[in-house]
Design a protein around this motif. Structure first.
Motif, PDB file in Angstrom:
ATOM      1  N   MET A   1       0.829  -1.204   0.000  1.00 21.15           N
ATOM      2  CA  MET A   1       0.000   0.000   0.000  1.00 21.15           C
ATOM      3  C   MET A   1       0.866   1.257   0.000  1.00 21.15           C
ATOM      4  O   MET A   1       0.567   2.237  -0.690  1.00 21.15           O
ATOM      5  CB  MET A   1      -0.923  -0.007   1.211  1.00 21.15           C
ATOM      6  N   MET A   2       1.950   1.244   0.775  1.00 23.86           N
ATOM      7  CA  MET A   2       2.834   2.399   0.819  1.00 23.86           C
ATOM      8  C   MET A   2       3.479   2.651  -0.541  1.00 23.86           C
ATOM      9  O   MET A   2       3.733   3.793  -0.921  1.00 23.86           O
ATOM     10  CB  MET A   2       3.907   2.203   1.886  1.00 23.86           C
ATOM     11  N   GLY A   3       3.714   1.570  -1.274  1.00 26.04           N
ATOM     12  CA  GLY A   3       4.341   1.714  -2.581  1.00 26.04           C
ATOM     13  C   GLY A   3       3.470   2.440  -3.575  1.00 26.04           C
ATOM     14  O   GLY A   3       3.958   3.064  -4.512  1.00 26.04           O
ATOM     15  N   HIS A   4       2.145   2.391  -3.394  1.00 25.11           N
ATOM     16  CA  HIS A   4       1.216   3.055  -4.301  1.00 25.11           C
ATOM     17  C   HIS A   4       0.944   4.505  -3.899  1.00 25.11           C
ATOM     18  O   HIS A   4       0.186   5.199  -4.568  1.00 25.11           O
ATOM     19  CB  HIS A   4      -0.103   2.292  -4.350  1.00 25.11           C
ATOM     20  N   ALA A   5       1.559   4.969  -2.809  1.00 30.50           N
ATOM     21  CA  ALA A   5       1.308   6.340  -2.365  1.00 30.50           C
ATOM     22  C   ALA A   5       1.953   7.352  -3.297  1.00 30.50           C
ATOM     23  O   ALA A   5       1.521   8.497  -3.378  1.00 30.50           O
ATOM     24  CB  ALA A   5       1.837   6.525  -0.932  1.00 30.50           C
ATOM     25  N   ASN A   6       3.002   6.957  -3.998  1.00 32.77           N
ATOM     26  CA  ASN A   6       3.701   7.840  -4.924  1.00 32.77           C
ATOM     27  C   ASN A   6       3.572   7.304  -6.334  1.00 32.77           C
ATOM     28  O   ASN A   6       3.842   6.143  -6.586  1.00 32.77           O
ATOM     29  CB  ASN A   6       5.182   7.928  -4.520  1.00 32.77           C
ATOM     30  N   ARG A   7       3.164   8.178  -7.265  1.00 34.59           N
ATOM     31  CA  ARG A   7       3.018   7.779  -8.654  1.00 34.59           C
ATOM     32  C   ARG A   7       4.326   8.069  -9.388  1.00 34.59           C
ATOM     33  O   ARG A   7       4.732   9.236  -9.486  1.00 34.59           O
ATOM     34  CB  ARG A   7       1.867   8.523  -9.323  1.00 34.59           C
ATOM     35  N   PRO A   8       4.993   7.053  -9.898  1.00 31.08           N
ATOM     36  CA  PRO A   8       6.285   7.257 -10.563  1.00 31.08           C
ATOM     37  C   PRO A   8       6.184   8.250 -11.715  1.00 31.08           C
ATOM     38  O   PRO A   8       5.218   8.230 -12.489  1.00 31.08           O
ATOM     39  CB  PRO A   8       6.657   5.853 -11.060  1.00 31.08           C
ATOM     40  N   LEU A   9       7.164   9.157 -11.787  1.00 32.95           N
ATOM     41  CA  LEU A   9       7.282  10.166 -12.841  1.00 32.95           C
ATOM     42  C   LEU A   9       6.196  11.240 -12.780  1.00 32.95           C
ATOM     43  O   LEU A   9       6.146  12.125 -13.627  1.00 32.95           O
ATOM     44  CB  LEU A   9       7.274   9.516 -14.240  1.00 32.95           C
ATOM     45  N   ILE A  10       5.336  11.167 -11.747  1.00 35.29           N
ATOM     46  CA  ILE A  10       4.269  12.161 -11.619  1.00 35.29           C
ATOM     47  C   ILE A  10       4.428  12.945 -10.312  1.00 35.29           C
ATOM     48  O   ILE A  10       4.467  14.177 -10.310  1.00 35.29           O
ATOM     49  CB  ILE A  10       2.877  11.501 -11.669  1.00 35.29           C
ATOM     50  N   ASP A  11       4.522  12.225  -9.195  1.00 31.32           N
ATOM     51  CA  ASP A  11       4.627  12.864  -7.880  1.00 31.32           C
ATOM     52  C   ASP A  11       6.078  12.966  -7.442  1.00 31.32           C
ATOM     53  O   ASP A  11       6.880  12.053  -7.654  1.00 31.32           O
ATOM     54  CB  ASP A  11       3.829  12.064  -6.841  1.00 31.32           C
ATOM     55  N   ASP A  12       6.402  14.111  -6.800  1.00 28.62           N
ATOM     56  CA  ASP A  12       7.743  14.293  -6.251  1.00 28.62           C
ATOM     57  C   ASP A  12       7.850  13.755  -4.830  1.00 28.62           C
ATOM     58  O   ASP A  12       8.943  13.445  -4.350  1.00 28.62           O
ATOM     59  CB  ASP A  12       8.131  15.771  -6.260  1.00 28.62           C
ATOM     60  N   SER A  13       6.730  13.663  -4.145  1.00 34.29           N
ATOM     61  CA  SER A  13       6.742  13.176  -2.767  1.00 34.29           C
ATOM     62  C   SER A  13       5.392  12.560  -2.440  1.00 34.29           C
ATOM     63  O   SER A  13       4.424  12.720  -3.181  1.00 34.29           O
ATOM     64  CB  SER A  13       7.054  14.313  -1.785  1.00 34.29           C
ATOM     65  N   VAL A  17       0.265   7.739   6.282  1.00 35.03           N
ATOM     66  CA  VAL A  17      -0.177   7.975   7.664  1.00 35.03           C
ATOM     67  C   VAL A  17      -0.678   6.661   8.253  1.00 35.03           C
ATOM     68  O   VAL A  17      -1.557   6.010   7.677  1.00 35.03           O
ATOM     69  CB  VAL A  17      -1.295   9.040   7.720  1.00 35.03           C
ATOM     70  N   ILE A  18      -0.109   6.277   9.372  1.00 40.26           N
ATOM     71  CA  ILE A  18      -0.512   5.052  10.061  1.00 40.26           C
ATOM     72  C   ILE A  18      -1.290   5.431  11.318  1.00 40.26           C
ATOM     73  O   ILE A  18      -0.759   6.131  12.191  1.00 40.26           O
ATOM     74  CB  ILE A  18       0.713   4.193  10.440  1.00 40.26           C
ATOM     75  N   LEU A  19      -2.522   4.978  11.411  1.00 33.94           N
ATOM     76  CA  LEU A  19      -3.359   5.227  12.593  1.00 33.94           C
ATOM     77  C   LEU A  19      -3.311   3.989  13.484  1.00 33.94           C
ATOM     78  O   LEU A  19      -3.629   2.886  13.052  1.00 33.94           O
ATOM     79  CB  LEU A  19      -4.795   5.520  12.172  1.00 33.94           C
ATOM     80  N   CYS A  20      -2.862   4.173  14.721  1.00 29.49           N
ATOM     81  CA  CYS A  20      -2.713   3.026  15.613  1.00 29.49           C
ATOM     82  C   CYS A  20      -2.907   3.466  17.056  1.00 29.49           C
ATOM     83  O   CYS A  20      -2.987   4.676  17.373  1.00 29.49           O
ATOM     84  CB  CYS A  20      -1.333   2.395  15.448  1.00 29.49           C
ATOM     85  N   THR A  22      -1.808   4.294  20.812  1.00 34.53           N
ATOM     86  CA  THR A  22      -0.604   4.971  21.302  1.00 34.53           C
ATOM     87  C   THR A  22       0.462   3.989  21.788  1.00 34.53           C
ATOM     88  O   THR A  22       1.653   4.166  21.476  1.00 34.53           O
ATOM     89  CB  THR A  22      -0.965   5.962  22.420  1.00 34.53           C
ATOM     90  N   PRO A  23       0.095   2.924  22.529  1.00 33.10           N
ATOM     91  CA  PRO A  23       1.153   1.997  22.985  1.00 33.10           C
ATOM     92  C   PRO A  23       1.889   1.299  21.842  1.00 33.10           C
ATOM     93  O   PRO A  23       3.003   0.807  22.044  1.00 33.10           O
ATOM     94  CB  PRO A  23       0.376   0.979  23.840  1.00 33.10           C
ATOM     95  N   ARG A  24       1.273   1.238  20.657  1.00 31.68           N
ATOM     96  CA  ARG A  24       1.901   0.562  19.530  1.00 31.68           C
ATOM     97  C   ARG A  24       2.766   1.503  18.697  1.00 31.68           C
ATOM     98  O   ARG A  24       3.436   1.067  17.765  1.00 31.68           O
ATOM     99  CB  ARG A  24       0.835  -0.051  18.617  1.00 31.68           C
ATOM    100  N   LYS A  25       2.752   2.793  19.031  1.00 27.93           N
ATOM    101  CA  LYS A  25       3.460   3.770  18.218  1.00 27.93           C
ATOM    102  C   LYS A  25       4.961   3.496  18.188  1.00 27.93           C
ATOM    103  O   LYS A  25       5.591   3.501  17.117  1.00 27.93           O
ATOM    104  CB  LYS A  25       3.194   5.170  18.762  1.00 27.93           C
ATOM    105  N   GLU A  26       5.543   3.223  19.352  1.00 28.21           N
ATOM    106  CA  GLU A  26       6.978   2.960  19.400  1.00 28.21           C
ATOM    107  C   GLU A  26       7.335   1.677  18.647  1.00 28.21           C
ATOM    108  O   GLU A  26       8.400   1.577  18.042  1.00 28.21           O
ATOM    109  CB  GLU A  26       7.445   2.865  20.856  1.00 28.21           C
ATOM    110  N   TYR A  27       6.432   0.713  18.699  1.00 24.92           N
ATOM    111  CA  TYR A  27       6.657  -0.550  17.989  1.00 24.92           C
ATOM    112  C   TYR A  27       6.780  -0.315  16.482  1.00 24.92           C
ATOM    113  O   TYR A  27       7.681  -0.817  15.827  1.00 24.92           O
ATOM    114  CB  TYR A  27       5.528  -1.523  18.310  1.00 24.92           C
ATOM    115  N   TYR A  28       5.857   0.497  15.932  1.00 25.47           N
ATOM    116  CA  TYR A  28       5.899   0.757  14.494  1.00 25.47           C
ATOM    117  C   TYR A  28       7.058   1.667  14.115  1.00 25.47           C
ATOM    118  O   TYR A  28       7.593   1.588  13.003  1.00 25.47           O
ATOM    119  CB  TYR A  28       4.580   1.368  14.032  1.00 25.47           C
ATOM    120  N   LYS A  29       7.505   2.537  14.991  1.00 28.37           N
ATOM    121  CA  LYS A  29       8.635   3.410  14.709  1.00 28.37           C
ATOM    122  C   LYS A  29       9.926   2.600  14.546  1.00 28.37           C
ATOM    123  O   LYS A  29      10.832   2.998  13.814  1.00 28.37           O
ATOM    124  CB  LYS A  29       8.798   4.439  15.826  1.00 28.37           C
TER     125      LYS A  29
END
Length: 433
Positions: A1-13, A17-20, A22-29
Motif C-alpha cells: 500500500m505504501m508503494g502506491h502512495a507515490n506515482r512514478p514520474l508524476i509525484d515528487d513526494s 499515515v498510520i493510525l494506531c 498509542t502503545p503501539r506507536k513505538e513498535y511501528y517506529k
C-alpha cells in the motif's frame, strides 16, 4: 500500500499515515528507524545455481561446490544467526558439516533429475538436460518433467498440459474470489482439462495460453498474468524442442515449434495464415479464401494481387491498407537450397554432410527488424530451426538453430541410416515466431 502512495514520474513526494493505538506507536517506529536483518534464501535456488556452475565448469567436483558456498552471503550469515539455518553450533566443524550436507543433498537431486553426472562419487559433469536447463534458464524440476512426460506420440493437448506444468508457472498468482473468473475462462477453451481446478496455477496457465491462441479477450489482473505466461512460454518451448531433439523424435519437435509460433502470433496452428496480418479478422480471412477466381490463403498470394483487386477484396481504409502492405514487405521471403556433400560416397551408418544455403529477399531494406507480433507482450527477434528427419519413422536426424540476416551457409551433420538402400529424408526450415 505504501508503494502506491507515490506515482512514478508524476509525484515528487508522498505521505503515508498510520493510525494506531498509542502503545503501539513505538513498535511501528522501530520498523522505520532500525534495520532488519536480511537472511539468505539461497537454499531455495541452489539447485539451478549449482547446475549452472557445473555447466560453466566453475564447479568440477563436490569440494569445489563447498568452496563455492564459502563465498556466498549465506555463509556470512550462518555464524550471525545459526538458529535461522538450523545449525547446532558455529564452530568450523559445524559449518563444514552443514555445507557438505547441503551440497550432497542438492547434487543428489540434480543427479536424480539427470542434470548432473557424478563420477567416482566426487567428480561432476553436466548432462544434456543440465546443459539445456542452464542455457534456456529454466528450473531443473521443469527439465526433468519435460524429459519424463514427453513421448514420441505426443499431441497438441498433451504438449500444452506438459508446458503448463512447468515449475515456472507454480508462482502464478491465484487471487481469492477470482476462481469463478478463471473457471469461466476454462469453460470456453478448445481443449478440456485433466484436473479442472481453478485454484491450480498450472491449470490457469493452460487456460490463458488457449485463450491467447483463440484471441479471447481477458480483463483485470488476467492481462498481467497472461503476459507472464507468454513470456515464459517462449523459452520453455525452446527447451522443450531441445529435450525432444535429444530423444530423436521428429513429429513432437515440429509440433513444439508450431506451438512457439502460436505463442508469438496468438493463433491456432490450423487458423488461416492471413490472421498474422494487421486488421485481419476471421471473417476477412474466410472471404479471402473464398475469393472468386483464386483463393487467397497466404501472404504471397495477397502480394501477387493487383492493387485494385486487393483493395476491393479487403475493403480497408487507406491507413489500414498501408499497414497491411508494410507487413507484407517485411514478411520473411527466404530462398533455400541444399547440397549433399560427397553424395556418391555415402554409405549406411556413415556421416553425411548437408550444406544449406539461405538467402533473404530484403526488398531494399537494410535490416531485418523485430517480428510483427502485436499480440505478443514485447518486441521479439525471429529465430529459425533447420531440421532433417524421416516422418515415416518419426526419426529426427539432426537439428540446428540459426539466426539469419541477409544470407547464411549452414552445415548439418548426421549419420546415415544403418539399413542399406535408398532413403528419403526431409529438410525442414521452421521459424519460432
Amino acid at each position: 500500500m505504501m508503494g502506491h502512495a507515490n506515482r512514478p514520474l508524476i509525484d515528487d513526494s508522498a505521505k503515508c499515515v498510520i493510525l494506531c493505538y498509542t502503545p503501539r506507536k513505538e513498535y511501528y517506529k522501530k520498523f522505520l528507524y532500525e534495520a532488519f536483518p536480511v537472511e539468505s534464501h539461497l537454499q531455495h535456488f541452489l539447485h539451478d545455481n549449482l547446475n549452472a556452475e557445473v555447466v560453466s565448469r566453475v564447479i568440477e567436483n563436490k569440494q569445489d561446490a563447498v568452496d563455492y558456498l564459502t563465498w556466498t552471503f549465506r555463509y556470512r550469515r550462518l555464524t550471525q544467526n545459526p538458529n535461522y539455518y538450523n545449525l547446532q553450533g558455529v564452530t568450523r566443524r559445524h559449518l563444514s558439516d552443514h555445507l557438505s550436507e547441503l551440497v550432497e543433498n542438492t547434487l543428489s537431486d540434480l543427479e536424480a533429475s539427470e542434470c548432473v553426472v557424478i563420477d567416482d562419487d566426487t567428480d561432476l559433469s553436466p548432462s544434456n538436460l543440465g546443459l539445456i536447463a542452464s542455457y534456456q534458464y529454466i528450473s531443473y524440476t521443469t527439465i526433468e518433467r519435460f524429459s519424463t512426460s514427453l513421448t514420441s506420440k505426443i499431441k497438441m493437448k498433451g504438449l500444452l498440459e506438459i508446458l503448463s506444468s512447468a515449475s515456472e508457472y507454480s508462482l502464478l498468482p491465484i487471487r481469492p474470489g477470482k476462481e469463478d473468473v478463471v473457471r469461466r475462462l476454462m469453460n470456453h477453451q478448445r481443449f478440456s482439462f485433466e484436473n479442472p481446478k481453478a485454484s491450480d496455477p498450472h491449470v490457469k496457465a493452460n487456460a490463458l495460453l488457449q485463450a491467447h491462441f483463440s484471441r479471447q479477450p481477458v480483463g483485470g489482473n488476467l492481462v498481467s498474468d497472461q503476459r507472464e505466461v507468454l513470456l515464459s512460454a517462449s523459452r520453455l518451448l525452446r527447451a522443450m524442442v531441445d529435450v525432444i531433439s535429444n530423444n530423436g523424435w521428429l513429429g513432437p519437435a515440429l509440433l513444439a515449434m508450431e506451438v512457439s509460433q502460436m505463442v508469438t502470433q496468438g493463433m491456432w496452428e490450423g487458423d488461416s495464415m492471413l490472421l498474422q496480418l494487421p486488421h485481419f479478422t476471421r471473417d476477412l480471412a474466410k472471404r479471402c479464401q473464398e475469393n472468386p477466381g483464386k483463393s487467397i490463403e497466404t501472404v504471397f498470394d495477397l502480394v501477387e494481387m493487383e492493387d485494385n483487386e486487393r483493395s476491393e477484396l479487403l475493403q480497408m481504409s487507406k491507413l489500414q491498407l498501408m499497414d497491411t502492405v508494410s507487413f507484407c514487405d517485411r514478411f520473411p521471403n527466404i530462398d533455400l537450397s541444399y547440397e549433399v556433400m560427397d553424395h556418391d560416397s555415402i554409405r549406411a551408418g556413415k556421416d553425411v554432410i548437408l550444406q544449406v544455403t539461405l538467402e533473404r529477399d530484403m526488398k531494399e531494406r537494410t535490416e531485418v527488424g523485430p517480428v510483427d507480433a502485436p499480440r505478443y507482450p514485447k518486441s521479439i527477434e525471429e529465430g529459425w530451426w533447420l531440421v532433417v528427419g524421416d516422418m515415416k519413422t518419426n526419426q529426427l536426424l539432426t537439428i540446428k538453430r540459426v539466426s539469419l540476416l541477409r544470407n547464411a551457409k549452414v552445415k548439418l551433420n548426421f549419420t546415415a541410416p544403418m539399413e542399406p538402400g535408398r532413403k528419403t529424408c526431409t529438410l525442414y526450415f521452421m521459424c519460432d515466431s
